[in-house]
Scaffold this motif. Structure first.
Motif, PDB file in Angstrom:
ATOM      1  N   UNK A 457      -1.231 -12.859   9.928  1.00 30.26           N
ATOM      2  CA  UNK A 457      -0.765 -11.270   9.964  1.00 30.26           C
ATOM      3  C   UNK A 457      -0.222 -10.866  11.346  1.00 30.26           C
ATOM      4  N   UNK A 458       0.277  -9.585  11.197  1.00 28.26           N
ATOM      5  CA  UNK A 458       0.973  -9.143  12.197  1.00 28.26           C
ATOM      6  C   UNK A 458       0.355  -7.633  12.061  1.00 28.26           C
ATOM      7  N   UNK A 459      -0.066  -7.190  13.191  1.00 25.99           N
ATOM      8  CA  UNK A 459      -0.562  -5.588  13.115  1.00 25.99           C
ATOM      9  C   UNK A 459       0.119  -4.807  14.550  1.00 25.99           C
ATOM     10  N   UNK A 460       0.603  -3.912  14.234  1.00 21.97           N
ATOM     11  CA  UNK A 460       1.350  -3.030  15.163  1.00 21.97           C
ATOM     12  C   UNK A 460       0.946  -1.576  15.154  1.00 21.97           C
ATOM     13  N   UNK A 461       0.102  -1.118  16.337  1.00 24.70           N
ATOM     14  CA  UNK A 461      -0.185   0.122  16.353  1.00 24.70           C
ATOM     15  C   UNK A 461       0.462   0.907  17.518  1.00 24.70           C
ATOM     16  N   UNK A 471       1.282  -0.445  11.236  1.00 27.34           N
ATOM     17  CA  UNK A 471       1.839  -1.098  10.280  1.00 27.34           C
ATOM     18  C   UNK A 471       1.219  -2.622  10.379  1.00 27.34           C
ATOM     19  N   UNK A 472       0.751  -3.097   9.077  1.00 29.95           N
ATOM     20  CA  UNK A 472       0.234  -4.243   8.921  1.00 29.95           C
ATOM     21  C   UNK A 472       0.851  -5.106   7.995  1.00 29.95           C
ATOM     22  N   UNK A 494     -13.588 -26.114 -10.263  1.00 25.71           N
ATOM     23  CA  UNK A 494     -12.204 -25.654 -10.252  1.00 25.71           C
ATOM     24  C   UNK A 494     -11.168 -25.943  -9.095  1.00 25.71           C
ATOM     25  N   UNK A 495      -9.779 -26.090  -9.413  1.00 29.00           N
ATOM     26  CA  UNK A 495      -9.091 -26.331  -8.373  1.00 29.00           C
ATOM     27  C   UNK A 495      -8.191 -25.036  -8.103  1.00 29.00           C
ATOM     28  N   UNK A 496      -8.779 -23.980  -8.367  1.00 28.59           N
ATOM     29  CA  UNK A 496      -8.060 -22.869  -8.216  1.00 28.59           C
ATOM     30  C   UNK A 496      -7.743 -22.307  -6.726  1.00 28.59           C
ATOM     31  N   UNK A 497      -6.820 -21.454  -6.786  1.00 27.86           N
ATOM     32  CA  UNK A 497      -6.654 -20.822  -5.174  1.00 27.86           C
ATOM     33  C   UNK A 497      -6.359 -19.489  -5.378  1.00 27.86           C
ATOM     34  N   UNK A 498      -6.198 -18.855  -4.349  1.00 25.57           N
ATOM     35  CA  UNK A 498      -5.833 -17.545  -4.373  1.00 25.57           C
ATOM     36  C   UNK A 498      -4.899 -17.201  -3.078  1.00 25.57           C
ATOM     37  N   UNK A 499      -3.736 -16.558  -3.518  1.00 23.43           N
ATOM     38  CA  UNK A 499      -2.419 -16.269  -2.745  1.00 23.43           C
ATOM     39  C   UNK A 499      -2.090 -14.816  -2.816  1.00 23.43           C
ATOM     40  N   UNK A 500      -1.613 -14.211  -1.658  1.00 24.63           N
ATOM     41  CA  UNK A 500      -1.403 -12.840  -1.382  1.00 24.63           C
ATOM     42  C   UNK A 500      -0.651 -12.326  -0.438  1.00 24.63           C
ATOM     43  N   UNK A 501      -0.167 -11.130  -0.500  1.00 25.13           N
ATOM     44  CA  UNK A 501       0.962 -10.595   0.417  1.00 25.13           C
ATOM     45  C   UNK A 501       0.287  -9.264   0.462  1.00 25.13           C
ATOM     46  N   UNK A 502       0.467  -8.699   1.793  1.00 32.04           N
ATOM     47  CA  UNK A 502       0.103  -7.056   2.068  1.00 32.04           C
ATOM     48  C   UNK A 502       1.239  -6.682   3.150  1.00 32.04           C
ATOM     49  N   UNK A 503       1.509  -5.556   2.694  1.00 29.86           N
ATOM     50  CA  UNK A 503       2.402  -4.654   3.803  1.00 29.86           C
ATOM     51  C   UNK A 503       2.170  -3.406   3.558  1.00 29.86           C
ATOM     52  N   UNK A 504       1.687  -2.655   4.459  1.00 24.10           N
ATOM     53  CA  UNK A 504       1.561  -1.364   4.586  1.00 24.10           C
ATOM     54  C   UNK A 504       1.795  -0.550   6.151  1.00 24.10           C
ATOM     55  N   UNK A 512     -10.078   4.664   8.620  1.00 20.38           N
ATOM     56  CA  UNK A 512      -9.853   5.660   7.585  1.00 20.38           C
ATOM     57  C   UNK A 512      -8.886   6.389   7.505  1.00 20.38           C
ATOM     58  N   UNK A 513      -8.312   6.856   8.736  1.00 20.74           N
ATOM     59  CA  UNK A 513      -7.107   7.771   8.472  1.00 20.74           C
ATOM     60  C   UNK A 513      -5.995   7.089   8.334  1.00 20.74           C
ATOM     61  N   UNK A 514      -5.812   5.812   9.014  1.00 19.89           N
ATOM     62  CA  UNK A 514      -4.395   5.062   8.717  1.00 19.89           C
ATOM     63  C   UNK A 514      -4.321   4.699   7.208  1.00 19.89           C
ATOM     64  N   UNK A 515      -5.473   4.170   6.428  1.00 24.01           N
ATOM     65  CA  UNK A 515      -5.545   3.964   4.956  1.00 24.01           C
ATOM     66  C   UNK A 515      -5.235   5.130   4.118  1.00 24.01           C
ATOM     67  N   UNK A 516      -6.055   6.544   4.721  1.00 18.56           N
ATOM     68  CA  UNK A 516      -5.803   7.709   3.986  1.00 18.56           C
ATOM     69  C   UNK A 516      -4.258   7.941   3.666  1.00 18.56           C
ATOM     70  N   UNK A 517      -3.408   7.363   4.587  1.00 22.11           N
ATOM     71  CA  UNK A 517      -2.151   7.725   4.639  1.00 22.11           C
ATOM     72  C   UNK A 517      -1.085   6.608   4.421  1.00 22.11           C
ATOM     73  N   UNK A 518      -1.741   5.555   3.900  1.00 23.80           N
ATOM     74  CA  UNK A 518      -1.096   4.132   3.906  1.00 23.80           C
ATOM     75  C   UNK A 518       0.363   4.286   2.714  1.00 23.80           C
ATOM     76  N   UNK A 519       1.333   3.610   3.008  1.00 25.13           N
ATOM     77  CA  UNK A 519       2.018   3.581   1.998  1.00 25.13           C
ATOM     78  C   UNK A 519       2.680   2.048   2.081  1.00 25.13           C
TER      79      UNK A 519
END
Length: 691
Positions: A457-461, A471-472, A494-504, A512-519
């Motif tokens: 991840x990369x976090x910029x505040x 931005x995360x 199981x041989x299952x996996x989880x993959x994911x991406x997030x950009x907000x 709380x305030x950052x998530x409350x305005x997140x896009x």
């Protein structure tokens, strides 16, 4: 003998006689008669009342170490008793300083250049009351009454010896009210006995530090916090010889912070250098900010032990190096080197840290999540404790201290071998690089291993303005389900996996305030898993426990694929796709999650596969706050069977976006592929029946 020769002999003899008479006169002169004149002259020079109230004596002694003709010039050795110096007109204490007895040898020739050179001065029972007002006026600054300019006289003292004494400090700038008492130890204590043999050996390359001779105590307030401490110092202060280290030792408690130092101070008049063994502990590293000006995060209780070396006369500004320190933050270990430089335009903190084991619970305060009960100073507690959300809310509301971000810059890296989230889900190989520049905080990279996979991840505040923006970006790859849920026996097959991406991105001065305005967007794929009530209980998800029991009863159900493509806009998360393809049914989730108000309103709709028996005919709902949601079954049945699949069939673009997550997961066949390919196909309707 000629006449001229007789005259010359007479002149020389007269001069010698005059010198002899003058010498005898000076040697036998009662200097107490000169006290009124001396008091008057000194008072005029320093702009304060000065008085020698006791006996005054002067003894003349040659200084052979001066060399050459200067060795024949006698120096006056002045012995004065009961000396007092008046205070500034605005000061509260009646006198600035008092001295029971003072002895010093004065170099006579430099007086012609308005320089008072004293080789060594011995002070007996000195006392001083130092005061400074909020406007910067200090009673230790002397000025001439006539001009208001600093005194032209320069005082040059080589060494000071002192007896027991007292110093008081009332400083409105530092918010300090201190009383320091110095007393003889009775018997000198060797430097190695206090600082430690290993540290003394390090100092051995230089001139050996002298023994500790005096003990001291301090009590009062500093920066508005209670302070109490004690320590030891040497008996002779080498003020200008940078080769002679002066031993110091202290154990001080300031508010919730405790410090213990032992080492040496060199060239104190010119602020030369410090070389100390430093132990530091406290309730939170953030409490060091008012004491040091160093911006540090909120932490659980901490302790460190290391070697502090300070170069106070560095051309670019003083530099403090804390070398080879070992410490603990909560139950996490921490090691490394850090450096703090006082330069322009602001101080800078740099360092390289490592940890063998880092507990996630100890990192909670960094984002405003309490790590448990923190024992600290009562004066600091209310200010530093994380804010508690109210009204069923769960997101951290503690404000980021962005005002402190603008006070210094930083460049620090941390590598941790193991991260403990809980006893059953260890993380590993943490690597984070933190840069704070002009009020902008960046964590790039922030990566670690988890469940056999990785999270990067990369976090910029940006805290440079009035409002924090952030931005995360986060990428989860190949997280193995059996390692995510090690306590679930069925999941181990199981041989299952989880993959994911997030950009907000968002704006606000807390999580709380950052998530409350997140896009932004959140995408996730899960393949080849298992779901059951027992799994929800292990995960601590009460809502999930209810939902699973209503959908599947007590049975374990195989998940072929779980896919989520979630859109966030101004703090409201809306699923484009949120489905679980199980062996019995296709489960779709619709609705919204409002992070600003921490409200959820979602429907969970099952769609039975073929002729398989699936008891639930109505969708479930989840409504209410994040902290206390309400879960139940809709009263009315579905409007039409298969409505979920029809709705999913029209979501072409989201399905295409999720397909990208399959590629990095594995080269084997992925159960999500057929589902997403089916979702990409446009819906079809049969031709109208002919009448």
């Amino acid at each position: 003998m000629t006449r001229s020769r007789k005259i010359a002999i007479g002149i020389v003899g007269g001069a010698a006689l005059l010198v002899a008479v003058l010498a005898v006169g000076i040697a036998t002169f009662d200097w107490n008669r000169a006290r009124p004149m001396i008091n008057e002259r000194v008072s005029a020079a320093i702009g304060r009342p000065f008085a020698i109230n006791g006996d005054l004596d002067v003894q003349w002694q040659r200084q052979p170490e001066e060399g050459g003709w200067r060795a024949w010039v006698p120096w006056p050795r002045v012995i004065a008793n009961d000396i007092s110096v008046g205070n500034a007109p605005w000061a509260k204490a009646p006198r600035f300083a008092t001295l029971k007895r003072g002895e010093f040898s004065l170099a006579p020739l430099p007086l012609l250049r308005q320089r008072v050179v004293i080789r060594r001065i011995q002070l007996t029972e000195p006392a001083a009351d130092l005061e400074r007002l909020a406007d910067g006026r200090a009673n230790w600054e002397f000025t001439l009454p006539e001009t208001g300019e600093p005194s032209p006289w320069v005082l040059d003292i080589n060494e000071i010896g002192f007896d027991k004494g007292r110093v008081g400090l009332v400083d409105e700038v530092l918010k300090a009210d201190l009383a320091v008492q110095v007393d003889p130890l009775g018997k000198p204590v060797p430097f190695a006995d206090v600082a430690g043999a290993a540290f003394a050996d390090e100092e051995g390359a230089k001139t050996a530090p002298r023994d500790y001779v005096f003990g001291w105590t301090v009590a009062g307030k500093y920066k508005g916090l209670p302070i109490k401490g004690e320590g030891k110092v040497g008996g002779m202060l080498a003020l200008q010889d940078d080769r002679q280290p002066f031993p110091v030792q202290a154990e001080v408690a300031i508010g919730g912070t405790r410090a213990a130092v032992a080492g040496t101070l060199t060239d104190p008049v010119n602020l030369g250098a410090l070389d100390l063994r430093l132990k530091l502990s406290g309730a939170s590293m953030a409490q060091l900010y008012p004491l040091t000006g160093v911006t540090l995060p909120d932490t659980p209780p901490y302790s460190t032990d290391g070697h502090l070396v300070a170069k106070l006369r560095n051309p670019g500004g003083a530099v403090f190096d804390y070398k080879g320190f070992n410490g603990k933050v909560g139950n996490s270990d921490l090691h490394g080197d850090i450096s703090f430089a006082l330069g322009a335009p602001r101080p800078r903190l740099t360092g390289k840290l490592s940890s063998r084991q880092l507990r996630m619970a100890d990192l909670g305060p960094l984002i405003g999540v309490p790590s448990g009960k923190v024992a600290g100073a009562e004066t600091d507690k209310a200010k530093d404790a994380p804010a508690k959300p109210k009204g069923g809310k769960v997101l951290p509301t503690q404000a980021f201290r962005t005002d402190r971000w603008r006070d210094m810059d930083a460049d620090v890296s941390l590598d941790a071998g193991r991260i403990v989230h809980d006893s059953k889900l260890p993380l590993s190989d943490l690597s984070v690089h933190v840069v704070l520049q002009d009020g902008k905080l960046t964590l790039d990279p922030l990566r670690f291993g988890m469940a056999g996979g990785s999270i990067a991840s990369t976090i910029r505040l940006d805290g440079s303005g009035a409002s924090l923006t952030g931005r995360v970006e986060l990428h989860a790859r190949r997280l193995r389900l059996k390692q995510l849920f090690p306590a679930t026996a069925a999941m181990q097959k199981t041989l299952g996996e989880l993959n994911g991406d997030l950009a907000v991105s968002g704006a606000g001065n807390s999580v709380a305030a950052l998530l409350g305005t997140a896009t932004g967007d959140v995408k996730m794929l899960v393949n080849d898993g298992v779901i059951s009530r027992s799994l929800m209980e292990i995960a601590g998800l009460n809502v999930g426990n209810y939902v699973v029991s209503k959908l599947f009863g007590d049975d374990e159900v195989k998940i072929n694929c779980g896919a989520a493509d979630l859109e966030m806009k101004n703090g409201v998360m809306t699923p484009r796709i949120f489905v679980f393809d199980t062996e019995n049914a296709l489960i779709s989730i619709t609705g919204t999650a409002d992070f600003k108000n921490e409200q959820v309103d979602m429907d969970i709709t099952p769609d039975s596969k073929g002729f398989r028996i699936f008891s639930l005919r109505s969708p479930l709902y989840v409504r209410g706050t994040f902290g206390s949601p309400d879960v139940g079954v809709h009263v009315l049945p579905l409007a039409a069977r298969g409505a979920g699949m029809v709705a999913l069939g029209v979501l072409l673009t989201p399905a295409a976006g999720l397909l990208a997550l399959i590629a990095p997961s594995t080269t084997d066949e992925n159960a999500c592929g057929p589902l997403l390919e089916q979702m990409r196909k446009p819906p079809r309707a049969p031709a109208p029946a002919k009448k």
